[in-house]
Design a protein around this motif. Sequence first.
Motif, PDB file in Angstrom:
ATOM      1  N   THR A 308      72.588 -17.494 -29.124  1.00 47.06           N
ATOM      2  CA  THR A 308      73.444 -17.673 -27.950  1.00 47.06           C
ATOM      3  C   THR A 308      74.815 -17.051 -28.154  1.00 47.06           C
ATOM      4  O   THR A 308      75.382 -16.447 -27.238  1.00 47.06           O
ATOM      5  CB  THR A 308      73.572 -19.182 -27.632  1.00 47.06           C
ATOM      6  N   TRP A 310      75.514 -14.456 -29.814  1.00 47.17           N
ATOM      7  CA  TRP A 310      75.367 -13.005 -29.642  1.00 47.17           C
ATOM      8  C   TRP A 310      75.425 -12.649 -28.163  1.00 47.17           C
ATOM      9  O   TRP A 310      76.026 -11.639 -27.774  1.00 47.17           O
ATOM     10  CB  TRP A 310      74.048 -12.554 -30.266  1.00 47.17           C
ATOM     11  N   HIS A 311      74.825 -13.479 -27.320  1.00 47.87           N
ATOM     12  CA  HIS A 311      74.905 -13.235 -25.877  1.00 47.87           C
ATOM     13  C   HIS A 311      76.354 -13.333 -25.390  1.00 47.87           C
ATOM     14  O   HIS A 311      76.781 -12.545 -24.544  1.00 47.87           O
ATOM     15  CB  HIS A 311      74.035 -14.236 -25.118  1.00 47.87           C
ATOM     16  N   LEU A 314      77.987 -10.124 -26.144  1.00 49.94           N
ATOM     17  CA  LEU A 314      77.647  -9.067 -25.191  1.00 49.94           C
ATOM     18  C   LEU A 314      78.532  -9.142 -23.951  1.00 49.94           C
ATOM     19  O   LEU A 314      78.948  -8.114 -23.404  1.00 49.94           O
ATOM     20  CB  LEU A 314      76.176  -9.168 -24.783  1.00 49.94           C
ATOM     21  N   TYR A 482      74.057  -9.400 -17.091  1.00 49.93           N
ATOM     22  CA  TYR A 482      72.855  -9.065 -17.859  1.00 49.93           C
ATOM     23  C   TYR A 482      72.748  -9.959 -19.101  1.00 49.93           C
ATOM     24  O   TYR A 482      71.689 -10.555 -19.349  1.00 49.93           O
ATOM     25  CB  TYR A 482      72.844  -7.570 -18.193  1.00 49.93           C
ATOM     26  N   PRO A 483      73.825 -10.122 -19.896  1.00 50.69           N
ATOM     27  CA  PRO A 483      73.720 -11.064 -21.026  1.00 50.69           C
ATOM     28  C   PRO A 483      73.451 -12.500 -20.565  1.00 50.69           C
ATOM     29  O   PRO A 483      72.783 -13.259 -21.262  1.00 50.69           O
ATOM     30  CB  PRO A 483      75.085 -10.957 -21.721  1.00 50.69           C
ATOM     31  N   THR A 484      73.969 -12.861 -19.389  1.00 52.59           N
ATOM     32  CA  THR A 484      73.715 -14.200 -18.858  1.00 52.59           C
ATOM     33  C   THR A 484      72.231 -14.382 -18.579  1.00 52.59           C
ATOM     34  O   THR A 484      71.667 -15.463 -18.818  1.00 52.59           O
ATOM     35  CB  THR A 484      74.526 -14.427 -17.565  1.00 52.59           C
ATOM     36  N   MET A 486      69.832 -12.866 -20.197  1.00 52.38           N
ATOM     37  CA  MET A 486      69.207 -13.032 -21.512  1.00 52.38           C
ATOM     38  C   MET A 486      69.396 -14.450 -22.038  1.00 52.38           C
ATOM     39  O   MET A 486      68.481 -15.049 -22.621  1.00 52.38           O
ATOM     40  CB  MET A 486      69.801 -12.027 -22.501  1.00 52.38           C
ATOM     41  N   GLU A 487      70.574 -14.998 -21.818  1.00 52.20           N
ATOM     42  CA  GLU A 487      70.842 -16.365 -22.261  1.00 52.20           C
ATOM     43  C   GLU A 487      69.978 -17.367 -21.491  1.00 52.20           C
ATOM     44  O   GLU A 487      69.468 -18.336 -22.063  1.00 52.20           O
ATOM     45  CB  GLU A 487      72.340 -16.679 -22.087  1.00 52.20           C
ATOM     46  N   SER A 583      75.575 -19.115 -15.410  1.00 49.04           N
ATOM     47  CA  SER A 583      74.812 -19.694 -16.524  1.00 49.04           C
ATOM     48  C   SER A 583      74.440 -21.156 -16.272  1.00 49.04           C
ATOM     49  O   SER A 583      73.440 -21.645 -16.813  1.00 49.04           O
ATOM     50  CB  SER A 583      75.609 -19.583 -17.826  1.00 49.04           C
TER      51      SER A 583
END
Length: 614
Positions: A308, A310-311, A314, A482-484, A486-487, A583
């Motif tokens: 998380t 790492w996200h 990003l 985009y990272p959200t 992935m999270e 999120s």
Amino acid sequence: MCGIVGYVGSKDAYPILIKGLHRLEYRGYDSAGIALINPAGKLNVYKSKGKVTELEHFVEDKDISGTIGIAHTRWATHGEPNDVNAHPHYSENGSIALIHNGIIENYGVLKAMLAEKGYTFRSETDTEVLVQFIEYLHTENRCTLFEAVQAALNQVIGAYAIAVLDRTNNDEIIAARKSSPLVVGIGEGEYFLASDATPIVEYVKDVVYLNDGEIAVINRHKPLKVVNLNNIESKIDIRKLEMNISELEKGGYPHFMLKEIFEQPRTITDCIRGRINVKGTNVVLSGILDNKERFLNARRIIFVACGTSWHAGLIGEYLFEDLCGIEVKVEYASEFRYRNPVIHSDDVVIAISQSGETADTLAAIELAKSKGAFVYGICNVVGSSIARATHSGTYIHVGPEIGVASTKAFTGQVTVLVMMAMMLAKMKGLIDEEKYREVLRGLIAMPDNIKEVLDQHEHIQSVASIFTYARNFLYLGRGCNYPTAMEGALKLKEISYIHAEGCPAAEMKHGTIALIDQEMPTIVIATNGSVYEKTISNIQEIKARGGKVIVVVTEGDCIVAEMADYCIWIPKTAECITPLLSSIPLQLFAYYIAVNKGRNVDQPRNLAKSVTVE
């Protein structure tokens, strides 16, 4: 790994140790055990596979007397989860017991040497090898337990946090750490030991965090003594615990995860308090201000993190490149440490970790420091290893996070990254005053905006009930969302065990779209912003292929709402801080699906809260 607790004093040790193990359950584990020295000097070791409650049942008819003891919850590394491999492990002569977090990398060599000398082994663990090695040195050298532990650790390769008992000395625990946390609590005529502060917060406020390579001699009749592996005595730095016992309770919620999701209006307030002024016209982070020249003259910013965090990094990449005009790299700490990365002395490395104990991130920090880079930490736990290993940093101040799947820590990390980017952009003269104030006021309004999203929890729960059947999910977002996405996918995987994939919406066409059908639901973050129209096109592509679409959209949006099968609305805010809002419904969605499937939401299988091994 995973959890350590110890006690020596005048009270019965067993109730304290068992309560401590329950406090540590949030870290994730597969077996538990306890070692006690009774008043007659007998060492009693009890352990079992499964939860702490199973250990309690196991010892119901056993001797649990004694005022000194150690206890452990294990997350398996060497050897499957079972009664034999559970900790504590004890020496061949039955005199010494040991619990251990970490990995002894050269255990094979040590085991072969001990086998040649006649030692036998009951378990498959590296930990049993260590306790047998300590016994061997203790007997062979006719030395004290402390001296045997010190000699053993000078020959051990790997990571460890250990606590050791000897039945011939029922006044003393020997503890040591390297790359795995240990904290000693100091009371009146008693000491407590734990892998983090949660098991001991109700008993003491004065604590000592052991540093790498330190050994503590914890004797009920003597002041705490700490020395390093070279037998040089360390200065004892006593700190005050900044934790409240109420933060470790569910507070009426069925799960810690749901409590922590609903705490986010408060935790965001705590995160920005004292950093953004009331009018929303200025933000100050002392860690940035004190190292202003380092940040202004940075060649690059490199984020190192795992999972998380790492996200969050990003999202930081989008923020720092867009607002601060600086090159950014985001690295998995676990990969970064095993490459030979090009790091310049004028780089700024930002390490992100909720626990502040993530082993790979700590190793990445040491690598960056060895190359001369300035290292800045973002973490939650005050006094954690990363907070002490970095040159400077910022705490996110969201309070203890008990649920294994991170929620409030993620939004706290993103909030800190936004404040850092805004402050640096202002110092560099790259942001106009209007945008600067828009974002800061957006952060001030964020707690109320999050409450609006949380008010939709019943709607989100009903949507989740419709899709509980699904075996796969696709999550799409663009830009900083985009990272959200992935999270959001990670949250679903962690607690529901449903496969989910997060990717940039535009990349769907390059392969992933082949998966789209009526059985493959897609969650799309389609909030207003610079890539809004592009995201609409991606939704149309999914619908054209019969896919079911759940969208997270800005309130008042009718265009996307008409295309989608289901909508979740978030309030309008500055584009760069939309991940803080988008999120929230993804966290709730994952939570409700997991509950519907009967999962153990707070302690999902195979996962640990604080990953202190590679």
